[in-house]
Design a protein around this motif. Structure first.
Motif, short mmCIF file in Angstrom:
data_model
loop_
_atom_site.label_atom_id
_atom_site.label_comp_id
_atom_site.label_asym_id
_atom_site.label_seq_id
_atom_site.Cartn_x
_atom_site.Cartn_y
_atom_site.Cartn_z
N GLU A 10 0.82 -1.21 0.00
CA GLU A 10 0.00 0.00 0.00
C GLU A 10 0.86 1.26 0.00
O GLU A 10 0.57 2.24 -0.69
N ARG A 40 -6.74 5.27 -4.87
CA ARG A 40 -7.51 4.04 -4.66
C ARG A 40 -8.81 4.08 -5.44
O ARG A 40 -9.51 5.09 -5.45
N GLY A 41 -9.10 2.99 -6.13
CA GLY A 41 -10.34 2.89 -6.89
C GLY A 41 -10.32 3.57 -8.24
O GLY A 41 -11.31 3.51 -8.97
N TYR A 622 -4.39 -0.58 -13.07
CA TYR A 622 -5.12 -0.07 -11.91
C TYR A 622 -4.20 -0.11 -10.68
O TYR A 622 -3.61 -1.16 -10.39
N ASP A 624 -5.01 -0.38 -7.63
CA ASP A 624 -5.49 -1.43 -6.72
C ASP A 624 -5.01 -2.81 -7.18
O ASP A 624 -4.70 -3.67 -6.34
N ASP A 628 -2.58 -5.28 -5.10
CA ASP A 628 -3.02 -6.65 -4.88
C ASP A 628 -1.95 -7.64 -5.30
O ASP A 628 -1.67 -8.62 -4.59
#
Length: 647
Positions: A10, A40-41, A622, A624, A628
């Motif tokens: 993160e 984020r997102g 992305y 995120d 991940d």
């Protein structure tokens, strides 16, 4: 002693900021650059333009509106800064007065801009952007059938292309009126004006960007002239001060090592100036980074950015005697190159083992180097890995390698180790902050990486040694480097993992099929079956023939012998496969084939697919998804290799 916080996925993805595309003002009074931050997102990071003057400690933002603000370009007199932005929901080219105030929208265009360049007199701007000659379906209509008659109909990170290509346009700097001036149905590179404004020089790509030629064309869309063979390549280019010559880097064939060439426009003659440069001129990364264009210091000397043994440097090349000199070795990996009109100041974006995502500003007159400090506070809280460079000798070659240590490394303990294999195969590793490496190293792993034969930045002969030998001597180089690391008492030989992406994914799949020495593997976007990859990858129909010595029907036994799929039935190493579903370079089918083969072999295997993820999703996908993937890589190795022990 304060607690050391590891660099979590993160923090790396969402908290680090990245500087790029530095542009020095013509008078050297400052440098404009882009600062990006992931959200984020969101699909894309936010990006603002900042300004930094030599000697100032704190840069200041020039833009503030939400969205992405990119490609800062100074007018030749320094009076305005052009930039592009999607702040209004479409791509707009703005002009910002140097003294401040509101930016003026000049023109809008439906596609992202690739690059922007001012004419020498400041009255026009050339730009490169996508253009599609085929009409699109209405929003509520079914998608039109896709008919293609060309082999380069798709490209990674861009998807299905059809006839859509990057073209050149010229705009009036007052009215914003513009017209397309290129007509070839090929991708065009960044435009560069001749000193008198009569010509534009660019790169014209073919074979899906694997090959390219140098082109000069009139800014009114008139005469166009191509130079160099179609199966050669052009990486960087720059006009001489007299406007009659262009120096460029590239080659007459695909060798993954560039040399210098000089185009004399008066005679329409190209002269080769070097043969097997010991450095690799930095040509950027298509769709991610712009080329680091050379800078003429006078009529005979060029300043350029190149990489040697994994380290970026500024070099001077003198045409009259063909002599090369290193002016500055950054012990970092840089991108781009911009200079003041007199050549005193040079700026680049840079990353190293000690800092990440900053701008470096070189005062060539004083011999000083300054840099920004956007991420210093974060890296003080979460220090990056410690490092050591070493080499092994094998087969008459010296193979460079690096070992990363946890910041709190204790030599009395025993550590698990992960071997990281770079892509390409003609890529390279070096003095750069790598997210996967830093996540693993700051969480208690030793991370080993190397430049086996076939890696670039060591000259043509070294780079070409991997051709028609995938999984051969380069694999043995990597195993020799690993054996050397295992001689250290703090490395646990029973807890060794391997990770790689793209060609690194190929080598990971190959290694676990050739050896049981690895306790865990993470395989990213692998080349798994070379026969199926030949017809499904966006470049393998050209790249594969060069690397593998021919087509599958000409060399079927070689393809079979060098495909990890041939030996996958004997894999027992617990393996995590990660792959972007929109990968056109190493298509998702390669990961699918590997997953099924390992599953059928009874191997512990997990397959993670990232929707809309291209081959470059770990760099440009992305945020995120990137976080991940980092979490999953770390968790897989933690599960199967464990933590440091003893002490």
């Amino acid at each position: 002693m304060p607690e050391i916080l590891p660099l979590s996925p993160e923090r790396i993805v969402f908290d680090l900021r990245t500087c790029s595309d530095a542009a020095v003002a013509p008078d050297g009074s400052g440098v404009a650059f882009v600062v990006s931050a992931a959200r984020r997102g969101a699909r894309r990071p936010s990006a603002q333009i900042w300004h930094w003057a030599p000697g100032e400690s704190d840069p200041r933002p020039l833009t503030h509106a939400p969205g992405r603000h990119l490609l800062p370009r100074w007018r030749p007199d320094g009076g305005e800064l052009a930039f592009v932005s999607d702040r209004d929901g479409t791509w707009t080219l703005f002009l910002l007065p140097r003294e401040g105030g509101e930016a003026r929208p000049l023109l809008r265009y439906p596609e992202p801009f690739v690059d922007v360049a001012w004419s020498p007199d400041g009255r026009r701007l050339a730009f490169a952007a996508g253009w599609d000659p085929e009409p699109r379906s209405a929003p509520d209509a079914p998608p039109s059938p896709r008919v293609t008659r060309r082999i380069d109909y798709k490209q990674d990170n861009r998807g299905y292309l059809g006839e859509k290509r990057i073209h050149l346009f010229v705009a009036d700097a007052e009215s914003g009126e513009f017209e397309r001036i290129s007509t070839l149905s090929q991708d065009h590179g960044p435009p560069r004006w001749s000193p008198d404004g009569a010509w534009l020089a660019t790169q014209v790509a073919n074979r899906n960007g694997m090959c390219s030629q140098l082109a000069v064309l009139r800014p009114d869309g008139g005469e166009l002239r191509l130079f160099g063979p179609e199966d050669g390549n052009v990486g960087t280019w720059a006009w001489a001060p007299d406007g009659t010559r262009i120096i460029f880097t590239g080659d007459t064939q695909q060798t993954w090592q560039s040399d210098f060439f000089l185009l004399d426009l008066r005679r329409s003659r190209v002269e080769r100036l070097t043969d097997d440069l010991p450095v690799l001129p930095a040509a950027g990364f298509p769709t991610i980074e712009l080329p680091s264009m050379p800078v003429w210091l006078d009529d005979d000397t060029v300043l350029f950015h190149a990489v040697r043994a994994g380290s970026s440097g500024l070099y001077r090349f003198r045409l009259s005697n063909r002599r090369l000199a290193c002016e500055l070795d950054h012990r970092a990996v840089c991108a781009g190159l911009s200079s003041s009109a007199d050549g005193r100041y040079a700026a680049q974006s840079a990353t190293s083992f000690e800092y990440v995502g900053e701008v470096v500003l070189v005062d060539r007159q004083r011999g000083t180097v300054e840099r920004t400090h956007f991420n210093d506070a974060l890296l003080a809280e979460s220090p990056p890995a410690r490092w050591e460079r070493f080499s092994v000798h094998r087969g008459g070659l010296e193979i460079d390698a690096w070992l990363l240590f946890p910041p709190d490394f204790d030599p009395s303990k025993r550590y698990p180790l992960v071997l990281d294999v770079h892509g390409g195969p003609n890529g390279y590793y070096g003095y750069a902050f790598n997210p996967v490496q830093q996540v693993l190293a700051t969480h208690g792993f030793l991370v080993l990486f190397a430049n086996p034969r076939g890696s670039s930045s060591y000259g043509r002969e070294f780079t070409m040694r991997v051709l028609e030998d995938w999984g051969g001597e380069d694999y043995l180089d990597l195993m020799a480097v690993l054996d050397a690391a295992l001689e250290r008492p703090y490395v646990d030989p029973d807890r060794v993992g391997i990770w790689g992406y793209s060609y690194g994914g190929y080598m990971t799949a190959w290694a676990i099929a050739q050896s049981d020495r690895f306790a865990a593997a993470v395989c990213g976007a692998p080349c798994f079956d070379l026969v199926s990859m030949y017809g499904t990858s966006d470049i393998a129909h050209h790249f594969g023939e060069l690397q593998w010595g021919g087509t599958p029907w000409e060399r079927f036994e070689w393809y079979r012998a060098r495909s990890p799929s041939t030996y996958a039935h004997r894999v027992r190493t617990p393996t995590l496969i990660i792959h972007g579903e929109a990968d056109e370079r190493c298509p998702i089918g390669q990961g699918e084939e590997m997953f099924v083969a390992l599953k059928k072999a009874g191997c512990e295997v997990e397959f993670v697919r990232y929707p809309e993820g291209s081959h470059l999703f770990l760099r440009a996908g992305y945020p995120d998804h990137r976080a991940d993937a980092l979490r999953r890589i770390l968790s897989w190795f933690r599960l199967h290799l464990g933590a440091p022990s003893g002490g």
